[in-house]
Scaffold this active site. Sequence first.
Site, PDB file in Angstrom:
ATOM      1  N   SER A 142       0.823  -1.212   0.000  1.00 30.34           N
ATOM      2  CA  SER A 142       0.000   0.000   0.000  1.00 30.34           C
ATOM      3  C   SER A 142       0.855   1.259   0.000  1.00 30.34           C
ATOM      4  O   SER A 142       1.941   1.285   0.565  1.00 30.34           O
ATOM      5  CB  SER A 142      -0.914   0.026   1.215  1.00 30.34           C
ATOM      6  OG  SER A 142      -1.615   1.255   1.217  1.00 30.34           O
ATOM      7  N   LYS A 214      -5.101  -6.168   3.299  1.00 32.72           N
ATOM      8  CA  LYS A 214      -4.889  -5.063   2.346  1.00 32.72           C
ATOM      9  C   LYS A 214      -6.226  -4.600   1.762  1.00 32.72           C
ATOM     10  O   LYS A 214      -6.472  -3.409   1.586  1.00 32.72           O
ATOM     11  CB  LYS A 214      -3.938  -5.516   1.223  1.00 32.72           C
ATOM     12  CG  LYS A 214      -3.846  -4.563   0.030  1.00 32.72           C
ATOM     13  CD  LYS A 214      -3.293  -3.201   0.427  1.00 32.72           C
ATOM     14  CE  LYS A 214      -2.882  -2.269  -0.675  1.00 32.72           C
ATOM     15  NZ  LYS A 214      -3.771  -1.939  -1.730  1.00 32.72           N
ATOM     16  N   HIS A 217      -7.973  -2.566   4.318  1.00 32.42           N
ATOM     17  CA  HIS A 217      -7.289  -1.264   4.312  1.00 32.42           C
ATOM     18  C   HIS A 217      -7.892  -0.377   3.217  1.00 32.42           C
ATOM     19  O   HIS A 217      -8.214   0.790   3.435  1.00 32.42           O
ATOM     20  CB  HIS A 217      -5.783  -1.462   4.086  1.00 32.42           C
ATOM     21  CG  HIS A 217      -5.083  -0.231   3.584  1.00 32.42           C
ATOM     22  ND1 HIS A 217      -5.173   0.200   2.271  1.00 32.42           N
ATOM     23  CD2 HIS A 217      -4.312   0.682   4.206  1.00 32.42           C
ATOM     24  CE1 HIS A 217      -4.483   1.317   2.123  1.00 32.42           C
ATOM     25  NE2 HIS A 217      -3.955   1.637   3.275  1.00 32.42           N
ATOM     26  N   ASN A 218      -8.067  -0.954   2.026  1.00 25.86           N
ATOM     27  CA  ASN A 218      -8.620  -0.171   0.914  1.00 25.86           C
ATOM     28  C   ASN A 218     -10.069   0.226   1.175  1.00 25.86           C
ATOM     29  O   ASN A 218     -10.493   1.322   0.825  1.00 25.86           O
ATOM     30  CB  ASN A 218      -8.532  -0.957  -0.397  1.00 25.86           C
ATOM     31  CG  ASN A 218      -7.128  -0.966  -0.962  1.00 25.86           C
ATOM     32  OD1 ASN A 218      -6.154  -0.790  -0.236  1.00 25.86           O
ATOM     33  ND2 ASN A 218      -7.005  -1.184  -2.250  1.00 25.86           N
ATOM     34  N   GLU A 221      -9.976   3.038   3.325  1.00 20.71           N
ATOM     35  CA  GLU A 221      -9.530   4.177   2.503  1.00 20.71           C
ATOM     36  C   GLU A 221     -10.740   4.808   1.772  1.00 20.71           C
ATOM     37  O   GLU A 221     -10.873   6.030   1.720  1.00 20.71           O
ATOM     38  CB  GLU A 221      -8.498   3.664   1.508  1.00 20.71           C
ATOM     39  CG  GLU A 221      -7.934   4.668   0.541  1.00 20.71           C
ATOM     40  CD  GLU A 221      -7.007   3.971  -0.470  1.00 20.71           C
ATOM     41  OE1 GLU A 221      -6.138   3.167  -0.063  1.00 20.71           O
ATOM     42  OE2 GLU A 221      -7.176   4.217  -1.674  1.00 20.71           O
TER      43      GLU A 221
HETATM   44  P1  NBP Z   1      -0.985  -2.677 -13.832  1.00 16.96           P
HETATM   45  O1  NBP Z   1      -1.987  -3.213 -12.892  1.00 16.96           O
HETATM   46  O2  NBP Z   1      -1.396  -1.658 -14.815  1.00 16.96           O
HETATM   47  O3  NBP Z   1      -0.332  -3.927 -14.625  1.00 16.96           O
HETATM   48  C1  NBP Z   1       0.599  -3.704 -15.648  1.00 16.96           C
HETATM   49  C2  NBP Z   1       1.681  -4.770 -15.642  1.00 16.96           C
HETATM   50  O4  NBP Z   1       1.105  -6.071 -15.786  1.00 16.96           O
HETATM   51  C3  NBP Z   1       2.628  -4.574 -16.832  1.00 16.96           C
HETATM   52  O5  NBP Z   1       3.932  -4.864 -16.412  1.00 16.96           O
HETATM   53  C4  NBP Z   1       2.087  -5.604 -17.822  1.00 16.96           C
HETATM   54  O6  NBP Z   1       3.031  -6.009 -18.768  1.00 16.96           O
HETATM   55  C5  NBP Z   1       1.772  -6.720 -16.874  1.00 16.96           C
HETATM   56  N1  NBP Z   1       0.951  -7.781 -17.468  1.00 16.96           N
HETATM   57  C6  NBP Z   1      -0.313  -7.754 -17.933  1.00 16.96           C
HETATM   58 BR1  NBP Z   1      -1.382  -6.270 -17.984  1.00 16.96          BR
HETATM   59  N2  NBP Z   1      -0.738  -8.924 -18.401  1.00 16.96           N
HETATM   60  C7  NBP Z   1       0.311  -9.751 -18.235  1.00 16.96           C
HETATM   61  C8  NBP Z   1       0.514 -11.121 -18.531  1.00 16.96           C
HETATM   62  N3  NBP Z   1      -0.458 -11.854 -19.062  1.00 16.96           N
HETATM   63  N4  NBP Z   1       1.721 -11.659 -18.243  1.00 16.96           N
HETATM   64  C9  NBP Z   1       2.687 -10.911 -17.694  1.00 16.96           C
HETATM   65  N5  NBP Z   1       2.565  -9.592 -17.392  1.00 16.96           N
HETATM   66  C10 NBP Z   1       1.382  -9.031 -17.655  1.00 16.96           C
HETATM   67  O7  NBP Z   1       0.304  -2.136 -13.041  1.00 16.96           O
HETATM   68  P2  NBP Z   1       0.409  -1.305 -11.683  1.00 16.96           P
HETATM   69  O8  NBP Z   1      -0.515  -0.142 -11.649  1.00 16.96           O
HETATM   70  O9  NBP Z   1       1.870  -1.084 -11.473  1.00 16.96           O
HETATM   71  O10 NBP Z   1      -0.109  -2.346 -10.581  1.00 16.96           O
HETATM   72  C11 NBP Z   1       0.496  -3.595 -10.347  1.00 16.96           C
HETATM   73  C12 NBP Z   1      -0.281  -4.304  -9.265  1.00 16.96           C
HETATM   74  O11 NBP Z   1      -0.188  -3.536  -8.060  1.00 16.96           O
HETATM   75  C13 NBP Z   1      -1.775  -4.453  -9.548  1.00 16.96           C
HETATM   76  O12 NBP Z   1      -2.252  -5.636  -8.991  1.00 16.96           O
HETATM   77  C14 NBP Z   1      -2.393  -3.280  -8.838  1.00 16.96           C
HETATM   78  O13 NBP Z   1      -3.752  -3.500  -8.499  1.00 16.96           O
HETATM   79  C15 NBP Z   1      -1.503  -3.214  -7.601  1.00 16.96           C
HETATM   80  N6  NBP Z   1      -1.433  -1.895  -6.954  1.00 16.96           N
HETATM   81  C16 NBP Z   1      -1.394  -0.763  -7.692  1.00 16.96           C
HETATM   82  C17 NBP Z   1      -1.311   0.463  -7.050  1.00 16.96           C
HETATM   83  C18 NBP Z   1      -1.218   1.748  -7.845  1.00 16.96           C
HETATM   84  O14 NBP Z   1      -1.216   2.832  -7.215  1.00 16.96           O
HETATM   85  N7  NBP Z   1      -1.093   1.689  -9.178  1.00 16.96           N
HETATM   86  C19 NBP Z   1      -1.268   0.519  -5.655  1.00 16.96           C
HETATM   87  C20 NBP Z   1      -1.280  -0.649  -4.934  1.00 16.96           C
HETATM   88  C21 NBP Z   1      -1.357  -1.862  -5.595  1.00 16.96           C
HETATM   89  P3  NBP Z   1       3.113  -5.252 -20.184  1.00 16.96           P
HETATM   90  O15 NBP Z   1       3.983  -4.063 -19.955  1.00 16.96           O
HETATM   91  O16 NBP Z   1       3.731  -6.261 -21.099  1.00 16.96           O
HETATM   92  O17 NBP Z   1       1.719  -4.871 -20.590  1.00 16.96           O
END
Ligand code: NBP
Length: 511
Positions: A142, A214, A217-218, A221
């Site tokens: 988080s 988690k 937590h959300n 939030e």
């Molecule tokens: P995203 O949730 O947008 O996911 C993008 C990533 O997933 C890219 O690296 C993409 O690769 C990869 N991916 C996908 Br889409 N399909 C795939 C597959 N079939 N095989 C392998 N890789 C694959 O990224 P994020 O916003 O960084 O979030 C990552 C995780 O963290 C999520 O579960 C999200 O819910 C969680 N989270 C996010 C936040 C936030 O603030 N963003 C906060 C807390 C938790 P590619 O580049 O090849 O498309």
Amino acid sequence: MSNGKSDIGLIGLAVMGQNLVLNMADHGYTVSVFNRTTSKMEDFIKHCQENEPSAERVVGHAELKDFVDSIATPRKIVLLVKSTAVLPTDRDAVDKSIEQLLPLLDKGDIIIDGGNSNWNATIRREKELTEQGYEFIGSGVSGGELGARFGPSLMPGGSPKAWKSLKPIWEAIAAKVDPKSGKAYEDYAAGKPITKGETCTTHIGPDGAGHYVKMVHNGIEYIDMQLICEAYNLMKTLLGMSAGEMSKVFGKWNKGVLDSYLIEITTDILQQKDPATKRGFLVDKVLDTAGQKGTGKWTSTSALDLGIPANSIAEAVFARCLSALKDERVAASKKLKGPKVKEIKGKKKLVEAIHDALYSSKICAYAQGFQLMAEAQKEYGWKLNFGEIAKIFRGGCIIRARFLQKITEAYQKNPDLQNLMLDPFFKKELHRCQENWRKVVSLAVLNGVSTPAFSSALAYFDGYRAKVLPANLLQAQRDYFGAHTYERTDTPRGQFFHVDWPKADRPQLKA
Ligand code: NBP
């Protein structure tokens, strides 16, 4: 790095993955990285080389096999890929990544899912992988991108053996908190990590426990944000205050019991002028429709499944749903009339009352979240330590707040506390604030201002403290039409009765 191998690997170089890699590298760990789309990995490595002091500790790989071979055994591989699976049968990018990894791994290697995965999927994955001789940790992360970069709150669930292996890295990269004040150290810069203070991670429990916590937590939030929005709306609608004026109020509140990350960013947001038109405040130009990704809904669904009255958390989700019906609301605003907002005297007093309403409602929201976790641990066979959970929420995460220190203390004093509202400190605070809370909810209702979070929290408080609720009539109705039986007030619990309810005399309708 040991024997030329990386300490850990990470797959998924979107915003969260990139920032977590840099955080680990800042703390001296060598990190192998891989991304499905290779060009994104190459761009990231280039960015590191040009901008990051710890670039030499980030090693990119275009081939999955090379990536796996580059990591010291037992391997620790973090997945930060998109997670969409909800039902145990759903398969998403996390499952696809695991499938591709397994033929390349050795038994005993550890996969860590750091995404926002549903706890049911985590329970399934942990079972499937441990049956095959691998370890699996589902870890909540988080704090958004800044948290991932400079110190998130980390909520890992999995076997104690897997946790022992991951613990040094997770403890190093998590946010750090001053143990005396409970405030997070936030003066962290790239390459100069904070190493003092209490770390915001702990082993939450087995399998899906980390992702469940988690998720709650959300959910908290969601309601925390909604409460702030309702306070803002009341000051705007009832008192005609500008965003700039309200920024000052929130800034003041941030020095007291409401001191928190969300109040702090609200202070910043409200003072921002519109950069496009150079006129007025930007917040007034932002369209009033809110998005959501699902964790608030999951929290509410779980509360319904477990029979826990997390009504304010659910209201916060519904408030976003209602906000999304923008066109319908605009049309309805021309047809459905409410009361005219009356001029209110005593601005200072009302602002104070809104503060107290926000504070009391927030206590109820946390009470609901912790009550939900308490029920979930029974359902899933976990043993959660609520003092430790409140402790790791104090820094790094979006809901970090001064009053989490008080929640920590409440559960440290009484680990079996039935409801946060019953802790002596919070009980006193609720008693102190409730007059103002009631005044604010009444004013909102009389003036036609929608305050679902304030109102539902008050309904929760009044319902929870009610010795008698009208459920006697409700159960009688159920018995009337469905022979669902009822218990009596004058016989021991567990004895069930049914009567054929006689019809009352009804006035005859004239033909
Ligand atoms: P995203 O949730 O947008 O996911 C993008 C990533 O997933 C890219 O690296 C993409 O690769 C990869 N991916 C996908 Br889409 N399909 C795939 C597959 N079939 N095989 C392998 N890789 C694959 O990224 P994020 O916003 O960084 O979030 C990552 C995780 O963290 C999520 O579960 C999200 O819910 C969680 N989270 C996010 C936040 C936030 O603030 N963003 C906060 C807390 C938790 P590619 O580049 O090849 O498309």
